[in-house]
Design a protein around this motif. Structure first.
Motif, mmCIF file in Angstrom:
data_model
loop_
_atom_site.group_PDB
_atom_site.id
_atom_site.type_symbol
_atom_site.label_atom_id
_atom_site.label_comp_id
_atom_site.label_asym_id
_atom_site.label_seq_id
_atom_site.Cartn_x
_atom_site.Cartn_y
_atom_site.Cartn_z
ATOM 1 N N ILE A 90 -102.332 6.548 -82.838
ATOM 2 C CA ILE A 90 -102.926 7.054 -81.599
ATOM 3 C C ILE A 90 -104.179 6.263 -81.251
ATOM 4 O O ILE A 90 -104.367 5.866 -80.098
ATOM 5 N N ARG A 91 -105.031 5.993 -82.221
ATOM 6 C CA ARG A 91 -106.239 5.207 -81.959
ATOM 7 C C ARG A 91 -105.892 3.784 -81.517
ATOM 8 O O ARG A 91 -106.551 3.215 -80.657
ATOM 9 N N GLU B 133 -105.156 3.675 -77.843
ATOM 10 C CA GLU B 133 -106.229 4.205 -76.999
ATOM 11 C C GLU B 133 -106.539 3.312 -75.801
ATOM 12 O O GLU B 133 -106.792 3.793 -74.698
ATOM 13 N N ASP B 134 -106.497 1.995 -76.000
ATOM 14 C CA ASP B 134 -106.875 1.071 -74.926
ATOM 15 C C ASP B 134 -105.706 0.623 -74.056
ATOM 16 O O ASP B 134 -105.878 -0.237 -73.200
ATOM 17 N N LEU C 219 -99.790 5.952 -74.928
ATOM 18 C CA LEU C 219 -100.149 7.366 -75.040
ATOM 19 C C LEU C 219 -99.787 8.100 -73.760
ATOM 20 O O LEU C 219 -99.977 7.579 -72.661
ATOM 21 N N THR C 220 -99.289 9.287 -73.907
ATOM 22 C CA THR C 220 -99.077 10.178 -72.774
ATOM 23 C C THR C 220 -100.390 10.939 -72.560
ATOM 24 O O THR C 220 -101.315 10.840 -73.390
ATOM 25 N N PRO C 221 -100.512 11.709 -71.494
ATOM 26 C CA PRO C 221 -101.713 12.544 -71.338
ATOM 27 C C PRO C 221 -101.921 13.475 -72.540
ATOM 28 O O PRO C 221 -103.058 13.672 -72.981
ATOM 29 N N GLY D 195 -101.022 12.820 -75.616
ATOM 30 C CA GLY D 195 -101.519 11.943 -76.676
ATOM 31 C C GLY D 195 -102.992 11.620 -76.497
ATOM 32 O O GLY D 195 -103.769 11.616 -77.460
ATOM 33 N N ARG D 196 -103.390 11.360 -75.249
ATOM 34 C CA ARG D 196 -104.802 11.092 -74.957
ATOM 35 C C ARG D 196 -105.683 12.283 -75.312
ATOM 36 O O ARG D 196 -106.811 12.118 -75.727
ATOM 37 N N SER D 197 -105.120 13.489 -75.152
ATOM 38 C CA SER D 197 -105.911 14.687 -75.457
ATOM 39 C C SER D 197 -106.224 14.800 -76.947
ATOM 40 O O SER D 197 -107.117 15.548 -77.333
ATOM 41 N N LEU E 56 -107.350 12.270 -78.739
ATOM 42 C CA LEU E 56 -108.424 11.341 -79.093
ATOM 43 C C LEU E 56 -109.716 12.072 -79.439
ATOM 44 O O LEU E 56 -110.423 11.686 -80.372
#
Length: 111
Positions: A24-25, A28-29, A75-77, A79-81, A83
């Motif tokens: 996931i990290r 991130e970008d 990442l999906t939204p 997945g972003r959540s 972080l």
């Protein structure tokens, strides 16, 4: 938590899962190809990375897009959540770094 209908069984993270938060990290970008993920995750085998990505996709954290012969993961939204919690866990580990190292060192002496 021990109730058979507790949603905790849906949690995609287990405390011993090493690769999921790292993947996931790494995303991130922005989107990355499989081979691009293997660079920062140099200790992961192809099989483990494939399984991790499939599980993340199944749980709705990562999307997989095919562009001709290339596949990208993003990442999906949802997945972003994750972080924020991952960053909190990293901050906790940094704050308790010395205690964690001392405990491991002590454990190694007592074997």
């Amino acid at each position: 938590m021990f109730d058979p209908v507790c949603p905790s069984t849906l949690s995609p993270f287990r405390f011993g899962d090493k690769w999921t938060p790292l993947v996931i990290r790494c995303l991130e970008d922005g989107p990355r190809r499989f081979s691009e993920l293997r660079v920062p995750l140099r200790g992961v085998t192809a099989k483990v990375l494939t399984t991790t990505l499939r599980n993340l996709q199944r749980d709705g954290f990562v999307s997989r897009a095919e562009h001709g012969r290339q596949v990208e993961y993003a990442l999906t939204p949802l997945g972003r959540s994750m972080l924020g919690p991952i960053n909190e866990a990293c901050a906790w580990a940094e704050e308790h770094w010395d205690e964690l190292l001392d405990a491991r060192e002590e454990s190694g002496r007592s074997r």
